[in-house]
Design a protein around this motif. Sequence first.
Motif, short mmCIF file in Angstrom:
data_model
loop_
_atom_site.label_atom_id
_atom_site.label_comp_id
_atom_site.label_asym_id
_atom_site.label_seq_id
_atom_site.Cartn_x
_atom_site.Cartn_y
_atom_site.Cartn_z
N ARG A 1 0.83 -1.20 0.00
CA ARG A 1 0.00 0.00 0.00
C ARG A 1 0.87 1.26 0.00
O ARG A 1 0.61 2.21 -0.75
N ILE A 2 1.92 1.28 0.80
CA ILE A 2 2.83 2.43 0.85
C ILE A 2 3.50 2.62 -0.50
O ILE A 2 3.62 3.74 -1.01
N LYS A 3 3.91 1.49 -1.13
CA LYS A 3 4.56 1.58 -2.45
C LYS A 3 3.59 2.14 -3.47
O LYS A 3 3.97 3.00 -4.29
N MET A 4 2.35 1.72 -3.48
CA MET A 4 1.37 2.21 -4.45
C MET A 4 1.08 3.70 -4.23
O MET A 4 0.96 4.47 -5.19
N GLU A 5 0.98 4.13 -2.96
CA GLU A 5 0.76 5.55 -2.67
C GLU A 5 1.94 6.39 -3.14
O GLU A 5 1.77 7.45 -3.73
N SER A 6 3.14 5.90 -2.91
CA SER A 6 4.32 6.66 -3.33
C SER A 6 4.42 6.73 -4.85
O SER A 6 4.78 7.75 -5.42
N THR A 7 4.06 5.61 -5.52
CA THR A 7 4.05 5.61 -6.99
C THR A 7 3.03 6.61 -7.52
O THR A 7 3.31 7.36 -8.46
N ALA A 8 1.85 6.66 -6.92
CA ALA A 8 0.82 7.61 -7.33
C ALA A 8 1.29 9.05 -7.11
O ALA A 8 1.07 9.94 -7.96
N ARG A 9 1.95 9.28 -6.01
CA ARG A 9 2.45 10.64 -5.73
C ARG A 9 3.56 11.03 -6.69
O ARG A 9 3.64 12.17 -7.13
N VAL A 10 4.44 10.09 -7.04
CA VAL A 10 5.50 10.38 -8.00
C VAL A 10 4.89 10.73 -9.35
O VAL A 10 5.31 11.68 -10.01
N GLU A 11 3.86 9.97 -9.77
CA GLU A 11 3.19 10.27 -11.03
C GLU A 11 2.53 11.65 -11.00
O GLU A 11 2.58 12.40 -11.97
N ARG A 12 1.94 11.99 -9.86
CA ARG A 12 1.31 13.31 -9.73
C ARG A 12 2.36 14.41 -9.81
O ARG A 12 2.16 15.44 -10.47
N VAL A 13 3.50 14.22 -9.16
CA VAL A 13 4.59 15.22 -9.21
C VAL A 13 5.10 15.36 -10.63
O VAL A 13 5.34 16.48 -11.11
#
Length: 138
Positions: free
Chosen positions: A21-33
């Motif tokens: 879950r933490i990995k998926m959230e960080s991936t989503a945030r990286v894509e947003r950035v």
Amino acid sequence: MRVIHLLVIGMLVFAAAYVYRIKMESTARVERVLRLNAEIREQRDAIATLRAEWAKLDAPLRLQGLADRYLGLKPVSATQYDTLKNLPERPPSFARPGAPDPIGAMINTIEATVDAQSVTGSVPAPANRPGDQPGNQQ
């Protein structure tokens, strides 16, 4: 023993799910950035394009050409200035005739309250030394 093994396996599954879950959230945030950075680049490019277009439109030679073509202005000559006697009459006064000038009355009041010997805060008062005569200060 089996209960402990089951408890440890359950904790490992829970930890793996939490890490996923933490990995998926960080991936989503990286894509947003990355999307925001791309949008910022696009906006900066648009601003640079608009500034270049403004500089082109605001060029003095271009404006001079447009003024010559469409306005038909002529240079100002020294004979175009008029004398003071041709100025329009003074606008009517809104003060009653014979009444004192309200601004002049305020100035007189201010001058009356100011001491002629007072010194402002920016200028130090001259020190009177023994033996000095008034008016002999340097």
